[in-house]
Design a protein around this motif. Structure first.
Motif, PDB file in Angstrom:
ATOM      1  N   ASP A 207       0.843  -1.188   0.000  1.00 47.59           N
ATOM      2  CA  ASP A 207       0.000   0.000   0.000  1.00 47.59           C
ATOM      3  C   ASP A 207       0.887   1.250   0.000  1.00 47.59           C
ATOM      4  O   ASP A 207       1.815   1.344   0.799  1.00 47.59           O
ATOM      5  CB  ASP A 207      -0.878  -0.039   1.257  1.00 47.59           C
ATOM      6  CG  ASP A 207      -1.874   1.106   1.301  1.00 47.59           C
ATOM      7  OD1 ASP A 207      -1.849   1.983   0.416  1.00 47.59           O
ATOM      8  OD2 ASP A 207      -2.696   1.117   2.237  1.00 47.59           O
ATOM      9  N   ARG A 209       0.488   3.896   1.301  1.00 43.77           N
ATOM     10  CA  ARG A 209       0.477   4.536   2.619  1.00 43.77           C
ATOM     11  C   ARG A 209       1.025   3.618   3.722  1.00 43.77           C
ATOM     12  O   ARG A 209       0.877   3.909   4.911  1.00 43.77           O
ATOM     13  CB  ARG A 209      -0.945   4.989   2.964  1.00 43.77           C
ATOM     14  CG  ARG A 209      -1.415   6.146   2.077  1.00 43.77           C
ATOM     15  CD  ARG A 209      -2.763   6.677   2.500  1.00 43.77           C
ATOM     16  NE  ARG A 209      -2.765   7.217   3.869  1.00 43.77           N
ATOM     17  CZ  ARG A 209      -3.842   7.725   4.460  1.00 43.77           C
ATOM     18  NH1 ARG A 209      -5.008   7.758   3.818  1.00 43.77           N
ATOM     19  NH2 ARG A 209      -3.779   8.179   5.692  1.00 43.77           N
ATOM     20  N   HIS A 211       3.353   2.231   6.396  1.00 47.48           N
ATOM     21  CA  HIS A 211       4.440   2.835   7.167  1.00 47.48           C
ATOM     22  C   HIS A 211       5.716   2.021   6.997  1.00 47.48           C
ATOM     23  O   HIS A 211       5.675   0.794   6.887  1.00 47.48           O
ATOM     24  CB  HIS A 211       4.058   2.905   8.654  1.00 47.48           C
ATOM     25  CG  HIS A 211       2.930   3.850   8.907  1.00 47.48           C
ATOM     26  ND1 HIS A 211       2.979   5.190   8.586  1.00 47.48           N
ATOM     27  CD2 HIS A 211       1.695   3.641   9.438  1.00 47.48           C
ATOM     28  CE1 HIS A 211       1.835   5.759   8.921  1.00 47.48           C
ATOM     29  NE2 HIS A 211       1.029   4.846   9.424  1.00 47.48           N
TER      30      HIS A 211
ATOM     31  N   GLU B 183      -9.592   5.930   8.008  1.00 46.13           N
ATOM     32  CA  GLU B 183      -8.465   6.824   8.249  1.00 46.13           C
ATOM     33  C   GLU B 183      -7.686   6.439   9.518  1.00 46.13           C
ATOM     34  O   GLU B 183      -6.458   6.409   9.519  1.00 46.13           O
ATOM     35  CB  GLU B 183      -8.961   8.275   8.317  1.00 46.13           C
ATOM     36  CG  GLU B 183      -7.886   9.314   8.112  1.00 46.13           C
ATOM     37  CD  GLU B 183      -7.005   9.065   6.883  1.00 46.13           C
ATOM     38  OE1 GLU B 183      -7.543   8.784   5.797  1.00 46.13           O
ATOM     39  OE2 GLU B 183      -5.756   9.113   7.014  1.00 46.13           O
ATOM     40  N   TYR B 186      -4.928   3.552   9.377  1.00 51.92           N
ATOM     41  CA  TYR B 186      -3.637   3.646   8.678  1.00 51.92           C
ATOM     42  C   TYR B 186      -2.462   3.643   9.643  1.00 51.92           C
ATOM     43  O   TYR B 186      -1.331   3.376   9.262  1.00 51.92           O
ATOM     44  CB  TYR B 186      -3.598   4.886   7.775  1.00 51.92           C
ATOM     45  CG  TYR B 186      -4.326   4.665   6.465  1.00 51.92           C
ATOM     46  CD1 TYR B 186      -3.704   4.020   5.395  1.00 51.92           C
ATOM     47  CD2 TYR B 186      -5.652   5.064   6.305  1.00 51.92           C
ATOM     48  CE1 TYR B 186      -4.368   3.794   4.196  1.00 51.92           C
ATOM     49  CE2 TYR B 186      -6.333   4.835   5.112  1.00 51.92           C
ATOM     50  CZ  TYR B 186      -5.685   4.200   4.064  1.00 51.92           C
ATOM     51  OH  TYR B 186      -6.349   3.959   2.882  1.00 51.92           O
TER      52      TYR B 186
END
Lengths: 231, 231
Positions: A207, A209, A211, B183, B186
């Motif tokens: 992904d 996004r 981390h 959201e 994430y």
């Protein structure tokens, strides 16, 4: 309480008018174990239902827990709302194993394993069974995934319809092996044989996004789509 | 005679009550080119039809020639005999492109491309069209194959039913891209992304009765199941 006798009876489904394989009947199978293996290896089922005499065939994910097949979706789904009225449903799962290349065009074929289930679906209302079904969806596509992800919260559980279809009226159809040519065609100078096909995972795409520092789990890196003995 | 105007109008199907995508409508597509690409990449369609209010979903091979989808089989096939009565049919082709692994169980999904066609099928009676359809079946599964194999003889042609379904009322549904998480999820330490899936050919298995000296054609050795621009 299951007795040995019960277990033996349960190993094989009884063919019904709907499930008995008529065309090329030697390809028809009714063994529970085979049917479960096909269902567990597949990723997508095709759900057939009728509204106003119009057939619909919709691809969707599914999960299996013992003798129940679960499908799920939004309460707004036309398919789920239709099925909830108790109409007949036909669920088909097909695995394509290879292309069968004969010496004549006519005898070209495919090697495949398919399962067809007939019945009516019912709404899963119990919270425990619903959660178990949702676990089955996730574990069905990626074993070991469920333990790692955020479980459904109350709102998500309420916002998901789960339907249960009993796997009681089911049959499998299987073709394996080389092409079968007409005897006189075996002398033709045409390459013949089977080209095996398999669903293969490529390199996982993280992904955007994701981390840094979160590594790809082994169950992703080593993912293969083969029948996995469950539990 | 096609004019430029006709061509423009033909690039897009008009959604009907049956084909308009209602759930997650941004995934709905009606472009002819996209629909043809999905049909040409797929190998198996699932044919839905109704007999006595009972839906049946049967996997079968198919071929496409321009705006016609062909299916075929034995005159004894219940599916073909049923369709020949002019009943409504729904044909669905699904390509599974990847598993979408979100941080929450709820947002797990699949990347896919599917096509649904509604209509009624008709018997192909003209010898030329029938032969062209049979060519399409063979070329659909293995391009370049038709020229090399023994073509159907008169008996085989007579012993095969070919049905034609016009590709006029059709829609596609497509999901691509990464997972879409809530959201707040994430920040979770869960690997997320897409695991691409593809239908891949293994090493071809020569027919045990293949004569020595017949080499494997290039179109077998280099077989890939990707959209091939036809003609």
């Amino acid at each position: 309480m299951s007795t040995l006798n019960n277990q033996i009876n349960q190993e094989q489904f009884t063919p019904t008018q709907r499930t008995s394989i008529k065309r090329v009947s030697q390809r028809g199978h009714y063994e529970r174990q085979l049917i479960y293996e096909i269902l567990d290896e597949g990723l997508i089922c095709h759900v057939g239902f009728v509204v106003d005499n119009q057939p619909f065939v919709i691809p969707t994910a599914y999960g299996r827990v013992e003798d129940k097949l679960y499908i799920h979706g939004s309460p707004a789904s036309r398919m789920l709302r239709s099925l909830l009225t108790g109409i007949e449903v036909c669920v088909t799962v097909t695995l394509l194993d290879g292309l069968v290349l004969a010496r004549s065009a006519f005898h070209h074929s495919m090697n495949y394993r398919s399962v067809v289930i007939f019945g009516t679906a019912t709404l899963v209302q119990g919270a425990d069974e619903k959660l178990e079904a949702l676990r089955a969806f996730t574990e069905h596509i990626v074993p070991e995934r469920w333990a790692e992800v955020r479980p459904p919260n109350r709102q998500e559980l309420q916002g998901t319809l789960v339907l249960s279809l009993p796997i009681t009226e089911a049959s499998a159809k299987v073709r394996t092996g080389p092409p079968l040519d007409d005897e006189e065609d075996y002398s033709l100078s045409v390459w013949a044989g089977v080209l095996p096909l398999q669903v293969v995972a490529g390199d996982a795409i993280a992904d955007p996004r994701l981390h840094t520092g979160i590594t790809q789990p082994d169950y992703i890196q080593n993912y293969t789509r083969l029948y996995v003995e469950s539990e």
